[in-house]
Design a protein around this motif. Structure first.
Motif, PDB file in Angstrom:
ATOM      1  N   PHE A   1      15.655   9.003 -12.089  1.00  0.00           N
ATOM      2  CA  PHE A   1      16.554   9.505 -11.053  1.00  0.00           C
ATOM      3  C   PHE A   1      16.398   8.653  -9.804  1.00  0.00           C
ATOM      4  N   GLU A   2      17.504   8.566  -9.033  1.00  0.00           N
ATOM      5  CA  GLU A   2      17.515   7.777  -7.814  1.00  0.00           C
ATOM      6  C   GLU A   2      17.736   8.677  -6.603  1.00  0.00           C
ATOM      7  N   VAL A   3      16.993   8.399  -5.512  1.00  0.00           N
ATOM      8  CA  VAL A   3      17.127   9.157  -4.270  1.00  0.00           C
ATOM      9  C   VAL A   3      17.285   8.164  -3.121  1.00  0.00           C
ATOM     10  N   PRO A   4      18.374   8.256  -2.325  1.00  0.00           N
ATOM     11  CA  PRO A   4      18.550   7.324  -1.197  1.00  0.00           C
ATOM     12  C   PRO A   4      17.553   7.604  -0.070  1.00  0.00           C
ATOM     13  N   VAL A   5      17.006   6.534   0.512  1.00  0.00           N
ATOM     14  CA  VAL A   5      16.113   6.621   1.677  1.00  0.00           C
ATOM     15  C   VAL A   5      16.600   5.588   2.687  1.00  0.00           C
ATOM     16  N   ASP A   6      17.041   6.053   3.849  1.00  0.00           N
ATOM     17  CA  ASP A   6      17.689   5.181   4.831  1.00  0.00           C
ATOM     18  C   ASP A   6      16.690   4.726   5.892  1.00  0.00           C
ATOM     19  N   PHE A   7      16.260   3.467   5.802  1.00  0.00           N
ATOM     20  CA  PHE A   7      15.350   2.890   6.797  1.00  0.00           C
ATOM     21  C   PHE A   7      16.116   2.314   7.993  1.00  0.00           C
ATOM     22  N   SER A   8      17.451   2.192   7.880  1.00  0.00           N
ATOM     23  CA  SER A   8      18.206   1.530   8.943  1.00  0.00           C
ATOM     24  C   SER A   8      18.220   2.343  10.233  1.00  0.00           C
ATOM     25  N   ASN A   9      18.078   3.677  10.127  1.00  0.00           N
ATOM     26  CA  ASN A   9      18.035   4.528  11.320  1.00  0.00           C
ATOM     27  C   ASN A   9      16.655   5.141  11.518  1.00  0.00           C
ATOM     28  N   ALA A  10      15.637   4.426  11.090  1.00  0.00           N
ATOM     29  CA  ALA A  10      14.266   4.950  11.199  1.00  0.00           C
ATOM     30  C   ALA A  10      13.898   5.194  12.656  1.00  0.00           C
ATOM     31  N   GLN A  11      13.159   6.267  12.879  1.00  0.00           N
ATOM     32  CA  GLN A  11      12.727   6.639  14.230  1.00  0.00           C
ATOM     33  C   GLN A  11      11.359   6.036  14.512  1.00  0.00           C
ATOM     34  N   GLN A  12      11.280   5.206  15.557  1.00  0.00           N
ATOM     35  CA  GLN A  12      10.005   4.580  15.901  1.00  0.00           C
ATOM     36  C   GLN A  12       9.297   5.418  16.961  1.00  0.00           C
ATOM     37  N   THR A  13       8.014   5.665  16.742  1.00  0.00           N
ATOM     38  CA  THR A  13       7.234   6.477  17.677  1.00  0.00           C
ATOM     39  C   THR A  13       5.944   5.765  18.024  1.00  0.00           C
ATOM     40  N   GLU A  14       5.540   5.897  19.290  1.00  0.00           N
ATOM     41  CA  GLU A  14       4.295   5.290  19.739  1.00  0.00           C
ATOM     42  C   GLU A  14       3.158   6.306  19.786  1.00  0.00           C
ATOM     43  N   ASN A  15       3.529   7.580  19.830  1.00  0.00           N
ATOM     44  CA  ASN A  15       2.524   8.627  20.039  1.00  0.00           C
ATOM     45  C   ASN A  15       2.310   9.490  18.807  1.00  0.00           C
ATOM     46  N   TRP A  16       2.631   8.981  17.651  1.00  0.00           N
ATOM     47  CA  TRP A  16       2.466   9.762  16.423  1.00  0.00           C
ATOM     48  C   TRP A  16       1.623   8.963  15.439  1.00  0.00           C
ATOM     49  N   GLN A  17       0.594   9.590  14.919  1.00  0.00           N
ATOM     50  CA  GLN A  17      -0.378   8.856  14.112  1.00  0.00           C
ATOM     51  C   GLN A  17       0.047   8.757  12.642  1.00  0.00           C
ATOM     52  N   ILE A  18       1.126   7.991  12.406  1.00  0.00           N
ATOM     53  CA  ILE A  18       1.545   7.728  11.023  1.00  0.00           C
ATOM     54  C   ILE A  18       0.455   6.949  10.293  1.00  0.00           C
ATOM     55  N   ALA A  19      -0.243   6.091  11.050  1.00  0.00           N
ATOM     56  CA  ALA A  19      -1.310   5.285  10.441  1.00  0.00           C
ATOM     57  C   ALA A  19      -2.399   6.175   9.849  1.00  0.00           C
ATOM     58  N   GLN A  20      -2.779   7.244  10.568  1.00  0.00           N
ATOM     59  CA  GLN A  20      -3.815   8.133  10.044  1.00  0.00           C
ATOM     60  C   GLN A  20      -3.322   8.919   8.834  1.00  0.00           C
ATOM     61  N   LEU A  21      -2.047   9.311   8.852  1.00  0.00           N
ATOM     62  CA  LEU A  21      -1.484   9.999   7.681  1.00  0.00           C
ATOM     63  C   LEU A  21      -1.475   9.073   6.474  1.00  0.00           C
ATOM     64  N   TRP A  22      -1.097   7.809   6.704  1.00  0.00           N
ATOM     65  CA  TRP A  22      -1.135   6.815   5.622  1.00  0.00           C
ATOM     66  C   TRP A  22      -2.563   6.646   5.104  1.00  0.00           C
ATOM     67  N   ALA A  23      -3.510   6.532   6.031  1.00  0.00           N
ATOM     68  CA  ALA A  23      -4.909   6.350   5.645  1.00  0.00           C
ATOM     69  C   ALA A  23      -5.413   7.540   4.829  1.00  0.00           C
TER      70      ALA A  23
ATOM     71  N   ARG B   1      -3.653   9.479   2.876  1.00  0.00           N
ATOM     72  CA  ARG B   1      -3.111   9.393   1.507  1.00  0.00           C
ATOM     73  C   ARG B   1      -3.856   8.351   0.684  1.00  0.00           C
ATOM     74  N   LYS B   2      -4.198   7.248   1.309  1.00  0.00           N
ATOM     75  CA  LYS B   2      -4.941   6.225   0.571  1.00  0.00           C
ATOM     76  C   LYS B   2      -6.315   6.744   0.184  1.00  0.00           C
ATOM     77  N   ILE B   3      -6.974   7.436   1.110  1.00  0.00           N
ATOM     78  CA  ILE B   3      -8.298   8.005   0.812  1.00  0.00           C
ATOM     79  C   ILE B   3      -8.198   9.019  -0.313  1.00  0.00           C
TER      80      ILE B   3
ATOM     81  N   GLU C   1       0.818  -1.217   0.000  1.00  0.00           N
ATOM     82  CA  GLU C   1       0.000   0.000   0.000  1.00  0.00           C
ATOM     83  C   GLU C   1       0.852   1.267   0.000  1.00  0.00           C
ATOM     84  N   LEU C   2       1.722   1.410  -0.998  1.00  0.00           N
ATOM     85  CA  LEU C   2       2.541   2.608  -1.109  1.00  0.00           C
ATOM     86  C   LEU C   2       1.713   3.786  -1.601  1.00  0.00           C
ATOM     87  N   PHE C   3       1.899   4.940  -0.945  1.00  0.00           N
ATOM     88  CA  PHE C   3       1.268   6.177  -1.395  1.00  0.00           C
ATOM     89  C   PHE C   3       2.301   7.293  -1.324  1.00  0.00           C
TER      90      PHE C   3
END
Length: 939
Positions: free
Chosen positions: A464-486, A488-490, A427-429
């Motif tokens: 064109f290529e752009v690097p995206v580094d997931f190895s140092n991704a910041q994990q958060t419990e109090n941030w609604q990434i799920a709603q932002l994803w939702a 974008r899907k909507i 589900e990439l957006f």
């Protein structure tokens, strides 16, 4: 029914992120409701921000008030949280399908206990209703939303507009910037004292003021953290995470080839006057400075698409075209269905808010179309879709300066192609192949440790290529990434909202995001959550489950359909029709009593024709003799008594009337009766095009307002614009599928469009549809009208397949006279009166006359309809009147509009119909002058 004072409070956020609503109350010299307190709390992580705005409204008057707050949000932003104070404590809303939310809201409203509702209306506009606001009391609402901050090479920027904000008795503003090393820089400061201080791992700024008037908006530049990976994760289920990855596209920008001939489509509908014309002209200044020699086809779009005018721009001189734009008049609704391609155009520039309120877009442009938005109330999704599908660019002047906007227009579109490594993502957006702006946030679902990835983008034929580094991704419990994803899907799904309707509902309800198909609702009583099968917020969940368990799954909401009552009503109509009526000589009729203990009681009033005149030449067929009979119908033109009509009484030509209408409009801009009356006047003068333009302007006065749309549909039906009648009634049905009258209006429009089979199917579905107790009680008796219309379809159309209509509903019921009235307002009581040649009135308290006149049930709380039938007319004159018994004040939609359909020889092969449409003159009439004569039969 208890009288409710309903005042419409419309708040438009004045700039992209304005948070201070200014309440405008129609027909009031002073605001009866004031914003008592405003609290705004924003948290920022990287380029993601979450804002919660809490508003308290105070009612200083001695009346219970109702308010409606409508506000736009920026491109890509939606409401994801809503709360309303219940017994002094904020209660969070829960997501439900949009039509169910409105149905539940209106059902409970009839018990004088209003819930709270937050819904998305046309464009990216949101609406909440606040009721009751008690006398000398207050109500509080809270709204939460997420947004992506705009950024440059080195900074993110947060902007909060206080444009046009008035003094606020209590004001609190707090901004927290999390996990950022460098000090934020304040570029604009509301009062000069707002400043950031380091507190732990965040920067915090806060002010608390009394009687605060912002001097300027808040603008903050937030330096980017170069050590951050730009990836944020939120735990989903199992080993899955929602992620947001910020990818900076620092590759060379490629410009598209310059066009020698362009087409400019300029939306000059009434809503076009609300766009930021200065920004649009500045953009065109920059465009023609860059494209000095170009041929321009200039077309206007309103409720029609006008023939192009040709202009030649030479050496950057576009003064002729500019003068044309500066002198434009803005009027009419917007019909994207009228758009056409323009011969020879190499590309298009569309200046519009993208809200089409008079027709649907049905064209895909073969040449690139660049859509340009300059108002925060725009339909960003539609404008972006038009650009993306045609290979053009979307330019948002709300958020870009002139040069940045021109650069976006000039560049070749950048498309996102996914990730080079083809990782395990769902589900990439944005979707692969979608046009994106720089920089881009990529949202999706993945496992947590994806390592270092490469995002792919295409510009023309080059990748064109752009690097995206997931190895140092910041994990958060109090941030609604799920709603932002939702969200974008909507946004992607809403490019085809009807096709993706169920999927949008599913995602919206799962993540609590308001969409075109899902609203948020707050109920007062836990039993109402149980009754309507709505899962409540956490605080009521235990009580909810206990009640459900005690009832052992029994369905508490006993919804009702009309079928059994329709069978009974058919038998009753047959009995009536087969009865021989023999009037006695004595003419003693019962005295009219008060109508209903449940309705507002107005004094009984005598009849007068002082407010009406016989229309000898109003419409060409109104006094026509019915074919093959000596009967005729004469309709009455109910004249407006509004003061503004005096300016038009001596004007002869339609063009002069129209110019005077435009000249005076600013004084009556929000008064629907002004457009209604002038449209009628222009129609009488024979100018159908100008009349339709003025009528369509009603659609621009508010978003998704069924009362305004019903008024439009009545006049469209009367004037024979049946295709537009069908479109308007379809829109009302989309908004109000729980309302039997919405289905009936659409079915009648199908009949007007010679589609009787589809109409019959709609009628059948009405009888089987289930309604809440409150709405069923409101519409009690409508089945009598439906039975007559179902059987009329069968009688008038021999090729219609009626095999699926239950035989118990079929009856041959031809009548000499049939009159039906409908009106555009809920909670309104309008009565039909018919006086026969013997002087006997058929009305709500005397529903059967000695010669066989029959009146349907008295509708005191809904939209009608009410129906009079007479099987066999006696010789003489019959008078048709209406009585305005009581109505809810609703300033935004104006006085009640009534449509009377008057039939001779209904269903007997000689059927003739005439239509009268008029508005309540209640405001200008004496209490003893309550009835309006609308027509006469003569046999």
């Amino acid at each position: 029914m208890k009288k409710i004072v309903s005042l419409i409070a419309v708040a438009f956020f004045n700039a992209v992120f304005s948070q201070i609503p200014t309440l405008e109350i129609g027909n009031e010299k002073k605001h009866p409701v004031i914003l008592q307190e405003a609290k705004i709390d924003t948290k920022i992580l990287g380029n993601l921000a979450t804002s919660t705005a809490t508003y308290t409204f105070y009612n200083p008057s001695n009346r219970i008030l109702e308010g409606t707050l409508t506000f736009p949000l920026p491109e890509g932003v939606s409401v994801s949280g809503y709360a309303l104070d219940i017994n002094g404590k904020l209660r969070n809303a829960v997501p439900v399908p949009k039509e169910k939310a409105k149905e539940v809201f209106e059902s409970i409203e009839r018990r004088q206990v209003d819930p709270g509702i937050m819904e998305k209306v046309e464009g990216n506009n949101f609406r909440t209703r606040i009721y009751p606001i008690p006398q000398k009391g207050s109500r509080t609402i809270q709204i939460t939303y997420h947004q992506e901050l705009k950024n440059s090479a080195s900074d993110y920027q947060y902007f909060l507009s206080f444009a046009n904000a008035t003094t606020i008795p209590k004001f609190n503003l707090k901004v927290g910037i999390i996990e950022n090393v460098k000090t934020p820089k304040i570029l604009e400061n509301p009062d000069g004292s707002f400043s950031f201080q380091k507190s732990g791992n965040q920067w915090v700024a806060e002010i608390t003021k009394n009687d605060f008037t912002p001097h300027e908006s808040l603008k903050v530049n937030i330096p980017k953290d170069q050590q951050s990976s730009g990836v944020v994760l939120q735990k989903a289920s199992g080993d899955q995470f929602y992620f947001a990855a910020n990818a900076g596209m620092n590759f060379p920008v490629k410009e598209k080839p310059r066009s020698q001939k362009i087409a400019i489509i300029w939306d000059n509908s009434f809503s076009g006057s609300k766009r930021n014309r200065d920004k649009e002209l500045q953009f065109l200044d920059a465009y023609f400075a860059d494209n000095k020699n170009v041929s321009v086809s200039f077309s206007l779009l309103n409720n029609t698409f006008e023939k192009p005018e040709e202009f030649m721009v030479s050496q950057g001189n576009w003064s002729g075209l500019k003068s044309r734009i500066l002198n434009l008049k803005y009027d009419g609704g917007t019909d994207f269905g009228a758009l056409k391609e323009i011969a020879g155009a190499e590309e298009y520039l569309l200046f519009s808010d993208g809200i089409s309120n008079f027709g649907d877009l049905n064209i895909k442009f073969k040449k690139p179309l660049n859509s340009i938005s300059s108002t925060p109330t725009s339909d960003f999704i539609l404008l972006k879709s038009l650009a993306n599908q045609s290979g053009g660019n979307f330019v948002n002047l709300n958020e870009q300066d002139t040069q940045s906007a021109l650069n976006i227009y000039k560049k070749l579109p950048v498309r996102f192609l996914g990730f080079k490594e083809n990782p395990d993502m769902k589900e990439l957006f944005p979707n692969i192949g979608t046009v994106v702006n720089e920089p881009v946030n990529i949202f999706g679902i993945s496992s947590g440790n994806l390592g270092k990835l490469t995002a792919l983008f295409a510009v023309g034929n080059e990748n064109f290529e752009v690097p995206v580094d997931f190895s140092n991704a910041q994990q958060t419990e109090n941030w609604q990434i799920a709603q932002l994803w939702a969200q974008r899907k909507i946004d992607e799904l809403e490019l085809n909202p009807m096709q993706n309707r169920q999927e949008i509902k599913k995602i919206s309800e799962q993540f609590g995001v308001v969409s075109k198909n899902t609203s948020l609702i707050v109920l007062d009583d836990v039993n109402d959550y149980v009754r309507y099968k709505i899962i409540p917020p956490q605080e009521l969940l235990a009580d909810y489950q206990k009640i459900v368990s005690q009832n052992k799954g029994r369905i508490l909401e006993q919804r009702k359909n009309l079928l059994s009552k329709a069978f009974d009503k058919t038998r009753e109509l047959k009995t009536w029709w087969n009865t021989e009526f023999k009037p006695s000589e004595e003419k003693v009729y019962p005295k009219i009593a008060n109508q209903s203990t449940n309705a507002p009681v107005l004094a009984e009033r005598s009849y007068s024709t002082s407010n009406a005149k016989v229309a000898n030449e109003v419409y060409s067929d109104e006094a026509a003799v019915v074919k093959n009979s000596g009967a005729k119908i004469t309709l009455i033109d109910v004249e407006s008594k509004e003061e503004y009509m005096k300016d038009f009484q001596n004007l002869q030509s339609a063009e002069v009337i129209y110019q005077k209408y435009l000249e005076n409009r600013s004084k009556f801009e929000k008064q629907p009766s002004y457009y209604f009356d002038i449209s009628k006047l222009l129609f009488k003068k024979g100018d159908k095009a100008l009349s339709l333009k003025v009528l369509s302007t009603l659609a621009d006065l508010d978003l998704e307002n069924e009362e305004l749309y019903k008024t439009i549909s009545y006049l469209l039906k009367q004037r024979g614009h049946y295709d537009k009648e069908l479109w308007i009634t379809q829109k009302i049905l989309d908004w109000r599928p729980f309302d039997a009258q919405s289905h009936r209006d659409y079915a009648l429009a199908l009949i007007d469009n010679k589609r009787p089979q589809e109409a019959l199917n709609i009628y059948k579905s009405i009888l089987y549809q289930e309604f809440t107790d409150e709405i069923s009680a409101r519409d009690n008796g409508i089945e009598e009208i439906l039975i007559m219309e179902i059987n009329n379809i069968l009688k008038q159309n021999k090729n219609v397949d009626g095999s699926k209509v239950d035989d118990r509903l079929k009856a041959d019921l031809p009548v000499d006279i049939r009159v039906v009235i409908n009106w555009n307002k809920d909670n309104t009581d309008i009565d039909l009166w018919v006086t026969d040649p013997r002087g006997e009135d058929c009305s709500y308290s005397h529903k059967s006359t000695q010669i066989g006149g029959r009146l349907s049930n008295d509708f005191t709380q809904g939209f009608g309809p009410e129906q009079f039938l007479l099987k066999k007319a006696i010789m003489g004159k019959y008078k048709i009147k209406t009585n305005f018994f009581g109505e809810r004040q609703n300033i935004l939609s104006g006085p009640a509009t009534i449509m009377a359909e008057v039939y001779l020889y209904y269903s007997d092969g000689r059927q003739e119909r005439k239509i009268a449409v008029f508005q309540s003159q209640k405001e200008n009439k004496r209490e003893d002058d309550s009835k309006i004569l609308i027509g006469e039969f003569e046999f």
